[in-house]
Design a protein around this motif. Structure first.
Motif, PDB file in Angstrom:
ATOM      1  N   ASP A 561       0.820  -1.210   0.000  1.00 38.33           N
ATOM      2  CA  ASP A 561       0.000   0.000   0.000  1.00 38.33           C
ATOM      3  C   ASP A 561       0.850   1.255   0.000  1.00 38.33           C
ATOM      4  OD1 ASP A 561       0.859   0.377   2.545  1.00 38.33           O
ATOM      5  OD2 ASP A 561      -1.083   0.093   3.513  1.00 38.33           O
ATOM      6  N   LYS A 607      -2.081  -3.724   8.453  1.00 40.37           N
ATOM      7  CA  LYS A 607      -3.020  -4.299   7.475  1.00 40.37           C
ATOM      8  C   LYS A 607      -2.947  -3.462   6.208  1.00 40.37           C
ATOM      9  CE  LYS A 607      -5.409  -7.215  10.251  1.00 40.37           C
ATOM     10  NZ  LYS A 607      -4.239  -7.389  11.160  1.00 40.37           N
ATOM     11  N   ASN A 608      -3.064  -4.123   5.071  1.00 41.78           N
ATOM     12  CA  ASN A 608      -3.119  -3.402   3.809  1.00 41.78           C
ATOM     13  C   ASN A 608      -4.381  -2.547   3.792  1.00 41.78           C
ATOM     14  OD1 ASN A 608      -3.426  -2.610   1.109  1.00 41.78           O
ATOM     15  ND2 ASN A 608      -2.346  -4.439   0.393  1.00 41.78           N
ATOM     16  N   GLU A 609      -4.218  -1.227   3.627  1.00 40.73           N
ATOM     17  CA  GLU A 609      -5.374  -0.335   3.737  1.00 40.73           C
ATOM     18  C   GLU A 609      -6.382  -0.552   2.622  1.00 40.73           C
ATOM     19  OE1 GLU A 609      -4.255   3.712   4.354  1.00 40.73           O
ATOM     20  OE2 GLU A 609      -3.682   3.325   6.434  1.00 40.73           O
ATOM     21  N   THR A 611      -6.968  -3.660   1.014  1.00 37.84           N
ATOM     22  CA  THR A 611      -7.627  -4.960   1.059  1.00 37.84           C
ATOM     23  C   THR A 611      -8.003  -5.390   2.475  1.00 37.84           C
ATOM     24  OG1 THR A 611      -5.513  -6.074   1.263  1.00 37.84           O
ATOM     25  CG2 THR A 611      -6.361  -5.753  -0.967  1.00 37.84           C
ATOM     26  N   GLY A 612      -7.388  -4.764   3.465  1.00 38.78           N
ATOM     27  CA  GLY A 612      -7.663  -5.146   4.844  1.00 38.78           C
ATOM     28  C   GLY A 612      -6.925  -6.400   5.283  1.00 38.78           C
ATOM     29  N   LYS A 613      -6.133  -7.002   4.359  1.00 39.27           N
ATOM     30  CA  LYS A 613      -5.372  -8.203   4.729  1.00 39.27           C
ATOM     31  C   LYS A 613      -4.029  -7.801   5.318  1.00 39.27           C
ATOM     32  CE  LYS A 613      -7.301 -11.277   1.254  1.00 39.27           C
ATOM     33  NZ  LYS A 613      -7.095 -11.451  -0.181  1.00 39.27           N
TER      34      LYS A 613
END
Lengths: 679, 73
Positions: A561, A607-609, A611-613
């Motif tokens: 990100d 967390k990847n902003e 995808t949330g993963k």
């Protein structure tokens, strides 16, 4: 013109072939005001100083780089010879001290003879008479002086014997010049064709034969070796200067230049060199690092939570620290290189590796610059000046950014932690070694590919050659090696320092402004928490974040990100800035713990902003490592590449090719690993 | 016509001439390979190239292709 000359302090220049004992003489004669000067617009360096006070000579002494003849054969030699005839600041020397190794007189007198023919005022200093004496010979100085046509002194570089006589001669000659005017050497007087070269050689061979005298032992008898030689002289075919090189050297070379053992020892020596760069430097690097973090936190406490305090501690002090933290590695690399060079091994390493390197368009002489590239690309690019072939030189410069420079080490160190299982810490070292081998192999492949397309990329064609003297092995002169290493370290600071510092400040600006004092809901928070939250809000609304969001589309395909994107942009100042900017961005403030471990926790939780993963997984970490292996993220390197190649074409090609290659390979790595089931 | 490139390890030869068609011939002369000199092949690297010759009291490494322009008598 005469008035100008009269005002000028007399200049005495040492000129001689490589390995002729020039620098040793310089150390005997030099006094105060020692400095290295550059030929303007180049990196060819000279040491100059005033002549040592006790000799009572008002003059400067200059140590020029070793040259073989007055006909240049490489950019380095060109500059050396140009400046010998007419240095833009220093002019031409009043007096030249030519050095020649007594044990290979007929080779070294070529340059002396050329200097005399060109019209320089020359004193010949004959060095290493002790080596000749071991072969039971000595030189008749008076006869040599008469035959060669200049004054001659024998000097012992170890004991200093003969220096006083040399000083007397310098004094007398300078007085003579004062009365009768300065010599006016002309390079047109050097005839470059084969016939005149052979004529000079014939002349000096005759001189050598006359001035070499066998040494008798106490009984008045000829030593056995000398007697054998006298007998050889009867054989007309063998009469000329046919002594063998130093016997000890030949014995050592039976191993170090052995067909198989030679290569094995070469790789062993290189392995030891590399590991010691990292092992010996490590504690010093930590020390520098801690010193600057302490300084930064002191100044932050002192100046308070203001923009000015932040500029000083985060911008200036941390910026300076990121320049100086690599100093230990650079000094140690140059110490080891200096020792290897001074003992005489480096030339042999170049010989051993010439054949494989020539297959991919490089040269044995590319070896030392490539090795230096593991410390820093900047001194490495400067070191390519000894490569006489322009195509090979440009190709070497081209691939130097792929050598894994020490600035990448902290990045790898941080990333490796995520790949290393907690119960197997030794895996970390293995992974690091693998990264290095990977980067060596890929740079060689890159060289081969660039060489294939050289018509379009390098655009130079030149005849390749490898002609290199393998000097006799000798014990290294430690003080000189140390002095040279410190000089190289200074060069690094002067060249890389300002750019890294300015970019650190720019980066700080981008991360601090425009929202300098964000409004936050601070109910129920202590001071420390307030400043932490303030800092993260400030960053999220900063120019750097705006910039990062612009590049988000580029980062998404490689599973990352904008925050990593900003750190990657920041690492253009210097790769190691990647670590400190990650630290800043992932909301880490120094809470007493070591900065790395709190950064690790923050990174692990990130967390990847989009995808949330989870952001830092095996695949993204591997992707980042691949990115750092290939990408050219160093402005100083580009600037030096521009200067050394003479145009922007090659640096721009390097930037585009290596950085897009890095991105594509990262893309393949990340998505490939995900497809294979890695997280 | 035999050249220095064809010497065997430890074998000696006397230089007869330097072939001027080699672009590096001048530097080869300048480092000391001149007609009349005796040379000896001291070492070759693992790939048989470059080769180290003893000449005028020192060792000089040359590529095979350069040694090929040193014509022996």
């Amino acid at each position: 013109m005469n008035t100008k000359v009269d005002l000028q302090k007399p200049l005495v220049t040492l000129v001689g072939p490589p390995n002729s004992g020039k620098t040793t003489l310089f150390n005997f004669l030099s006094g105060k005001n020692l400095k290295t000067v550059n030929y303007p617009g180049s990196t060819v360096e000279y040491s100059t100083s005033s002549i040592m006070e006790k000799y009572n000579i008002n003059g400067d002494i200059l140590d020029s780089p070793g040259i073989i003849s007055l006909q240049p054969n490489s950019p380095d030699e060109q500059v050396s010879i140009d400046s010998l005839f007419d240095h833009p600041h220093l002019g031409s020397p009043h007096l030249v001290i030519a050095t020649a190794d007594a044990s290979q007189l007929s080779r070294h007198l070529l340059l002396t003879k050329q200097l005399i023919n060109a019209g320089f005022k020359v004193i010949l200093a004959v060095t290493m008479s002790d080596v000749l004496l071991r072969k039971d010979y000595k030189i008749n100085d008076d006869l040599l002086s008469e035959k060669i046509g200049c004054e001659v002194v024998s000097v012992n570089g170890r004991t200093g014997e003969g220096i006083d006589e040399l000083v007397d001669k310098i004094k007398r000659n300078l007085k003579d010049i004062e009365q009768n005017g300065k010599p006016d050497p002309k390079r047109e007087l050097i005839d470059p064709d084969k016939i005149s070269l052979l004529e000079i050689y014939r002349e000096i061979e005759d001189v050598e034969e006359e001035v070499l005298e066998p040494v008798f032992n106490n009984n008045g008898k000829l030593n056995l070796k000398a007697a054998n030689r006298e007998l050889n002289i009867i054989n007309p075919e063998l009469k000329r200067g046919n002594y063998r090189p130093d016997e000890i050297t030949l014995k050592i070379d039976r191993i170090l230049l052995h067909r198989y053992w030679g290569l094995i020892s070469f790789f062993l020596i290189m392995a030891v060199t590399f590991t010691s760069i990292f092992w010996i430097a490590d504690p010093f690097m930590r020390l520098v690092d801690e010193l600057f973090s302490t300084l930064a936190s002191y100044s932050s406490d002192l100046l308070g939570n203001t923009w000015f305090g932040s500029l000083v501690s985060d911008g200036i002090i941390s910026g300076t620290g990121s320049v100086l933290v690599f100093l230990p590695q650079i000094i140690i690399l140059f110490l080891i290189l200096g020792l290897l060079e001074d003992t005489g091994y480096l030339a042999r390493g170049a010989m051993l590796i010439d054949k494989p390197l020539s297959k991919i368009g490089l040269n044995g002489r590319s070896f030392v610059p490539m090795l230096s590239g593991f410390a820093c690309a900047i001194p490495a690019m400067l070191a390519t000046r000894t490569i006489s072939n322009r195509k090979e030189r440009l190709l070497t410069i081209f691939i130097i950014p792929l050598m894994s420079c020490s600035a990448r080490l902290p990045v790898y160190a941080l990333l490796i932690v995520f790949l290393t299982p907690g119960d197997k810490p030794w895996m970390g070292g293995l992974i690091l070694a693998a990264i290095y081998i990977f980067s060596i192999v890929s740079s060689l492949i890159a060289a081969a590919i660039v060489n294939k397309f050289r018509n379009r990329l390098i655009r130079e064609e030149d005849t390749s050659s490898f002609i290199l003297e393998l000097p006799s092995y000798k014990l290294p002169k430690i003080p000189i090696v140390i002095r040279n290493s410190i000089e190289s370290a200074k060069q690094y600071i002067y060249r890389a320092g300002p750019i890294i510092l300015v970019l650190s400040i720019v980066l700080w600006f981008l991360m601090y402004f425009p929202n300098t004092s964000p409004e936050i809901d601070s109910t129920g928070m202590n001071d420390e928490e307030i400043s932490q939250v303030e800092e993260s809000v400030r960053l999220e609304t900063s120019y750097a974040a705006d910039l990062g969001k612009i590049i988000q589309p580029v980062m998404t395909p490689i599973g990352m990100d904008w925050r990593i994107g900003v750190s990657l942009i920041a690492s253009i100042a210097a790769r190691e800035v990647f670590v400190s900017s990650l630290a800043l961005i992932f909301k880490v403030t120094d809470t007493g713990e070591s900065i790395e471990s709190s950064l690790l926790t923050a990174m692990d939780n990130a967390k990847n902003e989009a995808t949330g993963k989870k952001l830092f997984t095996t695949s993204t970490i591997m992707g980042l490592i691949i990115f750092f292996v290939f990408a050219l993220q160093c402005i100083s390197t580009l600037a030096v590449s521009r200067k050394e190649t003479g145009s922007w074409r090659i640096p721009i090609l390097q930037l585009i090719l290596f950085t897009s290659l890095a991105y594509i390979l990262t893309l393949i790595t990340v998505n490939g690993m995900k497809a294979l089931g890695f997280s | 016509m035999r050249t220095a490139a064809e010497l065997r390890s430890g074998e000696k030869g006397i230089i007869n001439d330097i072939d001027e068609s080699n672009p590096s011939f001048k530097r080869i002369l300048e480092v000391g390979f001149t007609p009349g000199q005796e040379i000896e092949l001291i070492n070759t690297s693992a790939f048989n190239d470059p080769m180290a010759f003893s000449i005028r009291g020192t060792l000089i490494a040359l590529r095979k292709q350069e040694a090929g322009c040193i014509i022996l008598s």
